[in-house]
Design an enzyme around this catalytic site. Structure first.
Site, PDB file in Angstrom:
ATOM      1  N   ASN A 210      15.970  -5.051  -5.809  1.00 17.74           N
ATOM      2  CA  ASN A 210      15.126  -6.199  -5.487  1.00 17.74           C
ATOM      3  C   ASN A 210      15.553  -7.395  -6.322  1.00 17.74           C
ATOM      4  O   ASN A 210      16.483  -7.302  -7.119  1.00 17.74           O
ATOM      5  CB  ASN A 210      13.650  -5.848  -5.691  1.00 17.74           C
ATOM      6  CG  ASN A 210      13.363  -5.454  -7.121  1.00 17.74           C
ATOM      7  OD1 ASN A 210      13.454  -6.275  -8.022  1.00 17.74           O
ATOM      8  ND2 ASN A 210      13.052  -4.176  -7.345  1.00 17.74           N
ATOM      9  N   PHE A 325       1.596  -5.445 -13.646  1.00 23.35           N
ATOM     10  CA  PHE A 325       1.864  -6.667 -12.895  1.00 23.35           C
ATOM     11  C   PHE A 325       1.614  -6.360 -11.423  1.00 23.35           C
ATOM     12  O   PHE A 325       1.616  -5.193 -11.020  1.00 23.35           O
ATOM     13  CB  PHE A 325       3.324  -7.112 -13.079  1.00 23.35           C
ATOM     14  CG  PHE A 325       3.509  -8.015 -14.267  1.00 23.35           C
ATOM     15  CD1 PHE A 325       3.483  -7.511 -15.549  1.00 23.35           C
ATOM     16  CD2 PHE A 325       3.706  -9.380 -14.086  1.00 23.35           C
ATOM     17  CE1 PHE A 325       3.641  -8.342 -16.650  1.00 23.35           C
ATOM     18  CE2 PHE A 325       3.869 -10.223 -15.167  1.00 23.35           C
ATOM     19  CZ  PHE A 325       3.838  -9.713 -16.451  1.00 23.35           C
ATOM     20  N   LYS A 339      -4.824  -2.857  -7.088  1.00 18.89           N
ATOM     21  CA  LYS A 339      -3.808  -2.243  -7.972  1.00 18.89           C
ATOM     22  C   LYS A 339      -4.385  -1.972  -9.367  1.00 18.89           C
ATOM     23  O   LYS A 339      -4.128  -0.936  -9.969  1.00 18.89           O
ATOM     24  CB  LYS A 339      -2.585  -3.161  -8.108  1.00 18.89           C
ATOM     25  CG  LYS A 339      -1.550  -2.883  -7.039  1.00 18.89           C
ATOM     26  CD  LYS A 339      -0.323  -3.749  -7.145  1.00 18.89           C
ATOM     27  CE  LYS A 339       0.372  -3.726  -5.784  1.00 18.89           C
ATOM     28  NZ  LYS A 339       1.403  -4.720  -5.636  1.00 18.89           N
ATOM     29  N   LYS A 343      -4.259   1.860 -10.290  1.00 18.33           N
ATOM     30  CA  LYS A 343      -3.278   2.266 -11.301  1.00 18.33           C
ATOM     31  C   LYS A 343      -3.922   2.499 -12.659  1.00 18.33           C
ATOM     32  O   LYS A 343      -3.230   2.797 -13.633  1.00 18.33           O
ATOM     33  CB  LYS A 343      -2.160   1.237 -11.402  1.00 18.33           C
ATOM     34  CG  LYS A 343      -1.411   1.076 -10.082  1.00 18.33           C
ATOM     35  CD  LYS A 343      -0.100   0.392 -10.265  1.00 18.33           C
ATOM     36  CE  LYS A 343       0.552   0.171  -8.921  1.00 18.33           C
ATOM     37  NZ  LYS A 343       1.975   0.480  -8.938  1.00 18.33           N
TER      38      LYS A 343
HETATM   39  N1  CTP Z   1       5.187   0.080 -10.891  1.00 17.91           N
HETATM   40  C1  CTP Z   1       5.640   1.186 -11.574  1.00 17.91           C
HETATM   41  N2  CTP Z   1       6.284   2.178 -10.898  1.00 17.91           N
HETATM   42  C2  CTP Z   1       6.479   2.097  -9.572  1.00 17.91           C
HETATM   43  C3  CTP Z   1       6.031   0.953  -8.861  1.00 17.91           C
HETATM   44  C4  CTP Z   1       5.393  -0.042  -9.547  1.00 17.91           C
HETATM   45  O1  CTP Z   1       5.465   1.256 -12.777  1.00 17.91           O
HETATM   46  N3  CTP Z   1       7.107   3.073  -8.959  1.00 17.91           N
HETATM   47  C5  CTP Z   1       4.430  -0.943 -11.611  1.00 17.91           C
HETATM   48  C6  CTP Z   1       5.113  -2.306 -11.727  1.00 17.91           C
HETATM   49  O2  CTP Z   1       5.893  -2.363 -12.893  1.00 17.91           O
HETATM   50  C7  CTP Z   1       3.918  -3.237 -11.770  1.00 17.91           C
HETATM   51  C8  CTP Z   1       2.873  -2.543 -10.915  1.00 17.91           C
HETATM   52  O3  CTP Z   1       3.246  -1.171 -10.885  1.00 17.91           O
HETATM   53  O4  CTP Z   1       3.386  -3.320 -13.054  1.00 17.91           O
HETATM   54  C9  CTP Z   1       2.755  -3.057  -9.507  1.00 17.91           C
HETATM   55  O5  CTP Z   1       4.019  -3.130  -8.910  1.00 17.91           O
HETATM   56  P1  CTP Z   1       4.180  -3.758  -7.468  1.00 17.91           P
HETATM   57  O6  CTP Z   1       5.621  -3.702  -7.099  1.00 17.91           O
HETATM   58  O7  CTP Z   1       3.457  -5.053  -7.379  1.00 17.91           O
HETATM   59  O8  CTP Z   1       3.327  -2.768  -6.588  1.00 17.91           O
HETATM   60  P2  CTP Z   1       3.604  -1.355  -6.023  1.00 17.91           P
HETATM   61  O9  CTP Z   1       2.892  -0.351  -6.848  1.00 17.91           O
HETATM   62  O10 CTP Z   1       5.061  -1.149  -5.868  1.00 17.91           O
HETATM   63  O11 CTP Z   1       2.867  -1.442  -4.618  1.00 17.91           O
HETATM   64  P3  CTP Z   1       3.272  -2.278  -3.293  1.00 17.91           P
HETATM   65  O12 CTP Z   1       4.780  -2.191  -3.190  1.00 17.91           O
HETATM   66  O13 CTP Z   1       2.581  -1.538  -2.217  1.00 17.91           O
HETATM   67  O14 CTP Z   1       2.779  -3.679  -3.451  1.00 17.91           O
END
Ligand code: CTP
Length: 413
Positions: A210, A325, A339, A343
Protein backbone atom coordinates in the site's frame (compact mmCIF):
# COMPACT_ATOMS: atom_id res chain seq x y z
CA UNK A 1 16.21 29.20 35.52
CA UNK A 2 17.65 27.98 32.22
CA UNK A 3 18.20 24.22 31.82
CA UNK A 4 21.72 25.14 30.74
CA UNK A 5 22.59 26.94 33.95
CA UNK A 6 25.89 25.61 35.33
CA UNK A 7 26.16 22.91 32.62
CA UNK A 8 29.60 22.14 31.25
CA UNK A 9 29.73 22.07 27.49
CA UNK A 10 32.81 20.98 25.59
CA UNK A 11 32.60 22.63 22.17
CA UNK A 12 34.74 21.11 19.43
CA UNK A 13 35.14 23.42 16.45
CA UNK A 14 36.42 21.64 13.37
CA UNK A 15 37.35 22.97 9.94
CA UNK A 16 34.75 24.77 7.89
CA UNK A 17 33.61 28.29 7.12
CA UNK A 18 30.67 27.69 9.52
CA UNK A 19 33.23 27.88 12.36
CA UNK A 20 32.46 31.61 12.59
CA UNK A 21 28.89 30.74 13.65
CA UNK A 22 30.27 28.80 16.61
CA UNK A 23 31.42 32.06 18.14
CA UNK A 24 27.78 33.13 18.31
CA UNK A 25 26.87 29.71 19.73
CA UNK A 26 29.37 30.23 22.56
CA UNK A 27 27.79 33.61 23.31
CA UNK A 28 24.29 32.08 23.41
CA UNK A 29 25.39 29.19 25.62
CA UNK A 30 27.08 31.51 28.10
CA UNK A 31 24.06 33.76 28.14
CA UNK A 32 22.04 30.73 29.36
CA UNK A 33 24.54 30.14 32.16
CA UNK A 34 26.57 27.29 30.62
CA UNK A 35 30.34 26.96 31.02
CA UNK A 36 31.98 26.44 27.65
CA UNK A 37 35.39 24.94 27.06
CA UNK A 38 36.54 24.78 23.47
CA UNK A 39 38.80 22.59 21.37
CA UNK A 40 39.78 24.12 18.04
CA UNK A 41 41.11 21.71 15.42
CA UNK A 42 43.87 22.69 13.00
CA UNK A 43 41.17 23.01 10.31
CA UNK A 44 38.98 25.14 12.57
CA UNK A 45 41.96 27.41 13.31
CA UNK A 46 42.15 28.22 9.58
CA UNK A 47 38.83 30.03 9.93
CA UNK A 48 38.80 31.48 13.47
CA UNK A 49 41.53 32.04 16.01
CA UNK A 50 42.05 30.62 19.51
CA UNK A 51 42.00 34.21 20.72
CA UNK A 52 38.51 34.91 19.41
CA UNK A 53 37.25 31.63 20.92
CA UNK A 54 38.86 32.31 24.30
CA UNK A 55 37.57 35.87 24.35
CA UNK A 56 34.05 34.43 24.28
CA UNK A 57 34.48 31.31 26.44
CA UNK A 58 36.56 33.17 29.02
CA UNK A 59 38.79 30.10 29.13
CA UNK A 60 41.87 28.73 27.42
CA UNK A 61 41.18 27.26 23.98
CA UNK A 62 42.73 23.84 23.51
CA UNK A 63 44.36 23.08 20.18
CA UNK A 64 47.27 20.67 20.58
CA UNK A 65 47.38 17.01 21.58
CA UNK A 66 51.11 17.01 22.09
CA UNK A 67 51.30 20.23 24.07
CA UNK A 68 52.86 19.55 27.45
CA UNK A 69 51.25 22.58 29.08
CA UNK A 70 47.77 21.64 27.94
CA UNK A 71 48.26 18.04 29.06
CA UNK A 72 49.52 19.09 32.49
CA UNK A 73 46.83 21.68 33.02
CA UNK A 74 43.93 19.68 31.68
CA UNK A 75 44.69 16.58 29.59
CA UNK A 76 42.43 15.22 26.88
CA UNK A 77 40.85 12.71 29.25
CA UNK A 78 39.72 15.34 31.76
CA UNK A 79 38.63 17.63 28.96
CA UNK A 80 35.87 15.22 27.97
CA UNK A 81 35.11 13.72 31.38
CA UNK A 82 34.37 17.07 32.96
CA UNK A 83 31.73 17.97 30.42
CA UNK A 84 28.00 17.21 30.56
CA UNK A 85 27.70 17.26 26.77
CA UNK A 86 30.15 17.46 23.89
CA UNK A 87 28.96 19.61 21.00
CA UNK A 88 30.79 19.45 17.67
CA UNK A 89 29.96 22.52 15.60
CA UNK A 90 30.83 22.55 12.82
CA UNK A 91 31.35 18.79 12.47
CA UNK A 92 33.40 18.34 9.30
CA UNK A 93 33.23 15.27 7.07
CA UNK A 94 36.78 14.49 8.17
CA UNK A 95 36.01 14.59 11.89
CA UNK A 96 32.87 12.49 11.40
CA UNK A 97 34.94 9.91 9.51
CA UNK A 98 37.54 9.85 12.29
CA UNK A 99 34.83 9.36 14.91
CA UNK A 100 33.12 6.59 12.96
CA UNK A 101 36.37 4.66 12.58
CA UNK A 102 37.95 5.37 15.95
CA UNK A 103 40.90 7.45 14.75
CA UNK A 104 42.75 9.45 17.37
CA UNK A 105 45.45 11.55 15.73
CA UNK A 106 44.73 15.01 17.06
CA UNK A 107 43.30 16.55 20.22
CA UNK A 108 39.65 16.57 19.03
CA UNK A 109 39.55 12.95 17.81
CA UNK A 110 41.54 11.67 20.81
CA UNK A 111 39.24 13.49 23.23
CA UNK A 112 36.21 12.00 21.49
CA UNK A 113 37.61 8.47 21.56
CA UNK A 114 38.45 8.81 25.24
CA UNK A 115 34.97 10.09 26.05
CA UNK A 116 31.94 8.40 27.56
CA UNK A 117 29.83 11.55 27.29
CA UNK A 118 26.83 12.24 25.07
CA UNK A 119 27.77 13.94 21.80
CA UNK A 120 25.77 16.29 19.57
CA UNK A 121 27.07 16.96 16.06
CA UNK A 122 26.14 19.90 13.83
CA UNK A 123 27.52 18.80 10.45
CA UNK A 124 28.63 21.41 7.90
CA UNK A 125 30.19 20.67 4.54
CA UNK A 126 29.83 20.92 0.79
CA UNK A 127 26.64 19.15 -0.45
CA UNK A 128 28.65 16.62 -2.50
CA UNK A 129 30.64 15.71 0.58
CA UNK A 130 27.45 15.40 2.64
CA UNK A 131 25.76 13.18 0.05
CA UNK A 132 28.83 11.04 -0.54
CA UNK A 133 28.26 7.39 0.34
CA UNK A 134 31.24 7.48 2.72
CA UNK A 135 29.81 10.39 4.77
CA UNK A 136 26.32 8.87 4.82
CA UNK A 137 27.61 5.51 5.98
CA UNK A 138 29.76 7.20 8.66
CA UNK A 139 26.64 9.06 9.78
CA UNK A 140 24.71 5.80 10.10
CA UNK A 141 27.51 4.36 12.26
CA UNK A 142 27.44 7.43 14.50
CA UNK A 143 23.64 7.39 14.77
CA UNK A 144 23.66 3.74 15.75
CA UNK A 145 25.99 4.70 18.58
CA UNK A 146 23.36 7.16 19.78
CA UNK A 147 25.15 10.32 18.69
CA UNK A 148 22.72 13.23 18.46
CA UNK A 149 22.53 15.40 15.39
CA UNK A 150 21.23 18.81 14.41
CA UNK A 151 21.17 19.75 10.72
CA UNK A 152 22.61 20.21 8.22
CA UNK A 153 20.17 22.49 6.44
CA UNK A 154 19.61 23.04 2.72
CA UNK A 155 20.57 26.30 1.06
CA UNK A 156 23.28 28.30 -0.66
CA UNK A 157 26.78 27.37 0.41
CA UNK A 158 29.81 29.60 0.82
CA UNK A 159 31.47 27.59 -2.00
CA UNK A 160 28.75 28.77 -4.41
CA UNK A 161 26.90 25.46 -4.58
CA UNK A 162 23.38 24.83 -3.36
CA UNK A 163 22.14 21.80 -1.44
CA UNK A 164 22.23 20.10 1.95
CA UNK A 165 25.28 20.98 3.98
CA UNK A 166 24.79 24.33 5.72
CA UNK A 167 25.37 24.17 9.45
CA UNK A 168 22.22 24.87 11.47
CA UNK A 169 21.97 28.37 12.86
CA UNK A 170 23.42 28.85 16.37
CA UNK A 171 19.95 29.34 17.85
CA UNK A 172 18.79 26.00 16.43
CA UNK A 173 21.86 24.28 17.84
CA UNK A 174 21.15 25.94 21.18
CA UNK A 175 17.57 24.59 21.09
CA UNK A 176 18.84 21.05 20.45
CA UNK A 177 21.21 21.39 23.39
CA UNK A 178 18.39 22.67 25.61
CA UNK A 179 16.14 19.81 24.45
CA UNK A 180 18.81 17.36 25.54
CA UNK A 181 18.93 18.82 29.06
CA UNK A 182 15.17 19.30 29.53
CA UNK A 183 13.64 16.86 32.03
CA UNK A 184 12.13 13.97 30.08
CA UNK A 185 8.47 13.30 30.75
CA UNK A 186 8.53 9.68 29.55
CA UNK A 187 11.87 8.58 30.94
CA UNK A 188 11.50 5.12 32.46
CA UNK A 189 8.68 4.22 30.04
CA UNK A 190 9.00 1.86 27.10
CA UNK A 191 7.16 2.14 23.79
CA UNK A 192 6.60 -0.02 20.74
CA UNK A 193 5.55 1.60 17.45
CA UNK A 194 4.68 0.02 14.11
CA UNK A 195 5.18 2.08 10.98
CA UNK A 196 5.03 1.94 7.19
CA UNK A 197 3.30 -0.56 4.92
CA UNK A 198 3.73 -4.32 4.77
CA UNK A 199 4.62 -6.06 1.53
CA UNK A 200 3.09 -9.50 1.03
CA UNK A 201 5.01 -11.38 -1.68
CA UNK A 202 3.13 -13.01 -4.55
CA UNK A 203 6.24 -14.27 -6.31
CA UNK A 204 9.94 -13.26 -6.39
CA UNK A 205 9.11 -10.00 -8.19
CA UNK A 206 5.63 -8.94 -7.08
CA UNK A 207 3.91 -8.09 -3.84
CA UNK A 208 0.68 -6.76 -2.36
CA UNK A 209 1.39 -3.46 -0.66
CA UNK A 210 0.00 0.00 0.00
CA UNK A 211 0.98 3.66 -0.24
CA UNK A 212 1.96 4.24 3.40
CA UNK A 213 5.25 6.19 3.66
CA UNK A 214 5.89 5.56 7.37
CA UNK A 215 6.31 9.31 8.00
CA UNK A 216 3.71 9.45 10.78
CA UNK A 217 4.87 6.30 12.58
CA UNK A 218 8.52 7.34 12.38
CA UNK A 219 7.65 10.85 13.67
CA UNK A 220 5.87 9.24 16.64
CA UNK A 221 8.87 7.02 17.43
CA UNK A 222 11.11 10.09 17.28
CA UNK A 223 8.82 12.16 19.51
CA UNK A 224 8.61 9.34 22.07
CA UNK A 225 12.40 9.11 22.11
CA UNK A 226 12.69 12.88 22.53
CA UNK A 227 10.34 12.59 25.50
CA UNK A 228 12.73 10.08 27.09
CA UNK A 229 10.97 6.76 26.37
CA UNK A 230 12.94 3.72 25.33
CA UNK A 231 11.49 3.04 21.88
CA UNK A 232 11.32 0.06 19.55
CA UNK A 233 10.12 0.78 16.02
CA UNK A 234 8.96 -2.15 13.91
CA UNK A 235 8.83 -0.87 10.38
CA UNK A 236 7.81 -2.21 7.05
CA UNK A 237 9.59 -1.25 3.81
CA UNK A 238 9.98 2.55 3.86
CA UNK A 239 12.25 5.09 2.27
CA UNK A 240 13.15 6.83 5.51
CA UNK A 241 16.27 6.79 7.68
CA UNK A 242 16.00 5.04 11.04
CA UNK A 243 15.09 7.65 13.68
CA UNK A 244 17.86 8.55 16.07
CA UNK A 245 18.10 6.74 19.38
CA UNK A 246 15.37 4.26 18.47
CA UNK A 247 15.81 0.49 18.22
CA UNK A 248 14.58 -0.40 14.73
CA UNK A 249 13.42 -3.79 13.53
CA UNK A 250 12.88 -3.99 9.77
CA UNK A 251 10.25 -6.37 8.44
CA UNK A 252 8.44 -6.99 5.16
CA UNK A 253 5.23 -8.85 5.95
CA UNK A 254 2.40 -8.65 8.48
CA UNK A 255 3.41 -12.01 9.94
CA UNK A 256 6.97 -10.77 10.49
CA UNK A 257 5.63 -7.52 11.96
CA UNK A 258 3.51 -9.44 14.46
CA UNK A 259 6.47 -11.66 15.44
CA UNK A 260 8.72 -8.62 15.93
CA UNK A 261 6.04 -6.93 18.08
CA UNK A 262 5.42 -10.02 20.20
CA UNK A 263 9.10 -10.37 20.93
CA UNK A 264 9.36 -6.68 21.93
CA UNK A 265 6.70 -6.99 24.64
CA UNK A 266 6.19 -6.09 27.44
CA UNK A 267 6.04 -2.33 26.91
CA UNK A 268 4.10 0.50 28.52
CA UNK A 269 2.87 2.05 25.28
CA UNK A 270 1.90 0.39 21.99
CA UNK A 271 1.15 2.51 18.93
CA UNK A 272 0.04 0.78 15.73
CA UNK A 273 0.69 3.35 13.00
CA UNK A 274 1.53 0.81 10.28
CA UNK A 275 -0.77 0.26 7.32
CA UNK A 276 -0.79 -3.50 7.60
CA UNK A 277 -2.00 -5.52 4.65
CA UNK A 278 -5.19 -7.30 5.68
CA UNK A 279 -4.50 -10.16 3.29
CA UNK A 280 -1.60 -12.19 1.97
CA UNK A 281 -1.35 -14.69 -0.87
CA UNK A 282 -2.10 -18.23 0.31
CA UNK A 283 1.32 -19.20 -0.91
CA UNK A 284 4.22 -17.24 -2.35
CA UNK A 285 5.13 -18.73 -5.71
CA UNK A 286 8.75 -19.83 -5.99
CA UNK A 287 9.00 -18.64 -9.60
CA UNK A 288 7.66 -15.58 -11.38
CA UNK A 289 4.01 -16.06 -12.32
CA UNK A 290 3.82 -16.10 -16.11
CA UNK A 291 1.30 -14.11 -18.08
CA UNK A 292 0.39 -17.32 -19.85
CA UNK A 293 -0.73 -19.07 -16.63
CA UNK A 294 -4.49 -18.99 -17.06
CA UNK A 295 -5.63 -18.30 -13.48
CA UNK A 296 -3.62 -16.04 -11.18
CA UNK A 297 -3.83 -18.71 -8.52
CA UNK A 298 -1.43 -16.70 -6.35
CA UNK A 299 -4.17 -14.11 -5.97
CA UNK A 300 -6.06 -16.43 -3.66
CA UNK A 301 -5.68 -14.68 -0.36
CA UNK A 302 -5.76 -15.53 3.30
CA UNK A 303 -6.34 -13.06 6.14
CA UNK A 304 -3.35 -11.66 8.04
CA UNK A 305 -3.26 -11.51 11.83
CA UNK A 306 -4.51 -8.24 13.30
CA UNK A 307 -1.46 -7.00 15.18
CA UNK A 308 -3.23 -4.17 17.00
CA UNK A 309 -6.06 -6.40 18.21
CA UNK A 310 -3.64 -9.18 19.21
CA UNK A 311 -1.66 -6.81 21.42
CA UNK A 312 -4.72 -4.95 22.77
CA UNK A 313 -6.46 -8.14 23.88
CA UNK A 314 -3.47 -9.71 25.62
CA UNK A 315 -4.35 -11.05 29.05
CA UNK A 316 -0.71 -10.95 30.13
CA UNK A 317 1.65 -8.14 29.13
CA UNK A 318 -1.04 -5.83 27.76
CA UNK A 319 0.58 -2.39 27.40
CA UNK A 320 -0.80 0.31 29.71
CA UNK A 321 -1.94 2.34 26.68
CA UNK A 322 -2.75 0.92 23.24
CA UNK A 323 -3.21 3.39 20.39
CA UNK A 324 -4.52 2.48 16.96
CA UNK A 325 -4.93 4.35 13.70
CA UNK A 326 -7.74 4.18 11.18
CA UNK A 327 -7.21 4.92 7.52
CA UNK A 328 -10.59 5.60 5.92
CA UNK A 329 -11.81 6.88 2.59
CA UNK A 330 -15.40 7.51 3.79
CA UNK A 331 -17.54 7.67 6.95
CA UNK A 332 -14.48 8.55 9.03
CA UNK A 333 -16.06 8.92 12.45
CA UNK A 334 -18.43 5.96 12.19
CA UNK A 335 -15.77 3.54 10.90
CA UNK A 336 -13.16 4.80 13.34
CA UNK A 337 -15.49 4.40 16.33
CA UNK A 338 -16.19 0.83 15.26
CA UNK A 339 -12.44 0.13 15.02
CA UNK A 340 -11.76 1.64 18.45
CA UNK A 341 -14.31 -0.73 19.95
CA UNK A 342 -13.60 -3.78 17.88
CA UNK A 343 -9.83 -3.64 18.29
CA UNK A 344 -10.07 -2.86 22.04
CA UNK A 345 -7.64 0.02 21.86
CA UNK A 346 -7.65 2.90 24.30
CA UNK A 347 -7.27 5.65 21.74
CA UNK A 348 -7.54 5.86 18.01
CA UNK A 349 -6.24 8.43 15.53
CA UNK A 350 -8.40 8.40 12.45
CA UNK A 351 -7.44 9.99 9.18
CA UNK A 352 -8.87 10.20 5.72
CA UNK A 353 -6.74 8.68 3.00
CA UNK A 354 -7.02 8.92 -0.77
CA UNK A 355 -6.90 11.82 -3.24
CA UNK A 356 -8.37 15.26 -2.51
CA UNK A 357 -10.32 17.31 -5.10
CA UNK A 358 -7.07 18.18 -6.90
CA UNK A 359 -6.05 14.51 -7.02
CA UNK A 360 -3.31 14.92 -4.38
CA UNK A 361 -3.07 12.21 -1.72
CA UNK A 362 -4.32 13.60 1.62
CA UNK A 363 -2.31 11.51 4.05
CA UNK A 364 -0.04 8.77 2.65
CA UNK A 365 3.34 10.32 1.85
CA UNK A 366 2.18 13.82 2.81
CA UNK A 367 4.12 15.94 5.33
CA UNK A 368 0.87 16.85 7.09
CA UNK A 369 -2.05 14.98 8.54
CA UNK A 370 -5.50 15.76 9.87
CA UNK A 371 -6.61 13.59 12.72
CA UNK A 372 -9.82 12.76 14.48
CA UNK A 373 -8.74 11.62 17.93
CA UNK A 374 -11.03 9.15 19.66
CA UNK A 375 -11.02 8.04 23.26
CA UNK A 376 -13.68 7.20 25.81
CA UNK A 377 -13.89 10.97 26.44
CA UNK A 378 -15.30 11.43 22.94
CA UNK A 379 -13.97 12.71 19.62
CA UNK A 380 -11.53 15.62 19.21
CA UNK A 381 -10.63 17.15 15.88
CA UNK A 382 -6.95 17.98 15.59
CA UNK A 383 -6.27 20.66 12.96
CA UNK A 384 -4.22 19.72 9.89
CA UNK A 385 -0.62 19.86 11.13
CA UNK A 386 2.86 18.61 10.31
CA UNK A 387 3.15 14.89 11.11
CA UNK A 388 5.91 15.79 13.61
CA UNK A 389 3.46 18.06 15.45
CA UNK A 390 0.74 15.39 15.46
CA UNK A 391 3.34 13.08 17.00
CA UNK A 392 4.17 15.65 19.68
CA UNK A 393 0.46 16.19 20.49
CA UNK A 394 0.04 12.44 20.91
CA UNK A 395 3.10 12.24 23.15
CA UNK A 396 1.71 15.05 25.29
CA UNK A 397 -1.53 13.08 25.75
CA UNK A 398 0.45 9.95 26.64
CA UNK A 399 2.51 11.89 29.14
CA UNK A 400 -0.50 13.22 31.00
CA UNK A 401 -2.33 9.88 30.86
CA UNK A 402 0.66 8.02 32.29
CA UNK A 403 1.10 10.65 34.98
CA UNK A 404 -2.48 9.97 36.16
CA UNK A 405 -3.35 6.46 34.92
CA UNK A 406 -7.08 6.66 35.66
CA UNK A 407 -7.36 9.55 33.21
CA UNK A 408 -6.51 7.64 30.08
CA UNK A 409 -10.06 7.92 28.85
CA UNK A 410 -10.64 4.23 28.32
CA UNK A 411 -13.97 2.61 29.02
CA UNK A 412 -13.93 -0.22 31.52
CA UNK A 413 -14.78 -3.37 29.58
N1 CTP B 1 -3.80 -3.15 11.96
C1 CTP B 1 -3.00 -4.16 12.46
N2 CTP B 1 -2.98 -5.37 11.83
C2 CTP B 1 -3.72 -5.59 10.73
C3 CTP B 1 -4.52 -4.55 10.20
C4 CTP B 1 -4.54 -3.34 10.83
O1 CTP B 1 -2.33 -3.96 13.45
N3 CTP B 1 -3.66 -6.77 10.15
C5 CTP B 1 -3.88 -1.89 12.69
C6 CTP B 1 -3.29 -0.67 11.96
O2 CTP B 1 -1.93 -0.53 12.28
C7 CTP B 1 -4.15 0.45 12.51
C8 CTP B 1 -5.50 -0.20 12.75
O3 CTP B 1 -5.24 -1.60 12.87
O4 CTP B 1 -3.69 0.88 13.75
C9 CTP B 1 -6.53 0.03 11.68
O5 CTP B 1 -5.99 -0.25 10.42
P1 CTP B 1 -6.83 0.04 9.11
O6 CTP B 1 -6.00 -0.35 7.94
O7 CTP B 1 -7.42 1.40 9.16
O8 CTP B 1 -8.05 -0.94 9.30
P2 CTP B 1 -8.22 -2.46 9.10
O9 CTP B 1 -8.20 -3.13 10.42
O10 CTP B 1 -7.24 -2.96 8.11
O11 CTP B 1 -9.71 -2.53 8.54
P3 CTP B 1 -10.29 -2.06 7.11
O12 CTP B 1 -9.24 -2.44 6.09
O13 CTP B 1 -11.53 -2.87 6.98
O14 CTP B 1 -10.55 -0.59 7.16
Amino acid sequence: MSVLNDRNILLIISGGIAAYKSLELIRLLRHEGAHVRAVLTAGGAQFITPLSVSSLTGQKTYTELWCLTDETEMGHIRLSRESDLIVIAPASADLMAKMAHGLANDLASTTLLASDKPILIAPAMNPQMWNHAATQSNLQILRKRGILQVGPEPGDMACGETGWGRMSEPRQILESIERYFKPKALSGFSALVTSGPTFEPLDPVRFLGNRSSGKQGHAIAEALYEAGASVTLVCGPVNLPDPQGVRCVHVQTATEMLEACESSLPVDIFIAAAAVSDWRPVQEKAQKIKKSSSTPDALRLVENPDILKTVATKKKNRPKIVVGFAAETENLEKNAKAKLKNKRCDWLLANTVGPDDQGTEKTFGSETNQVLFLSADGPEIWPRSEKKDIARMLVQKLTSALASPNKKGRKKS
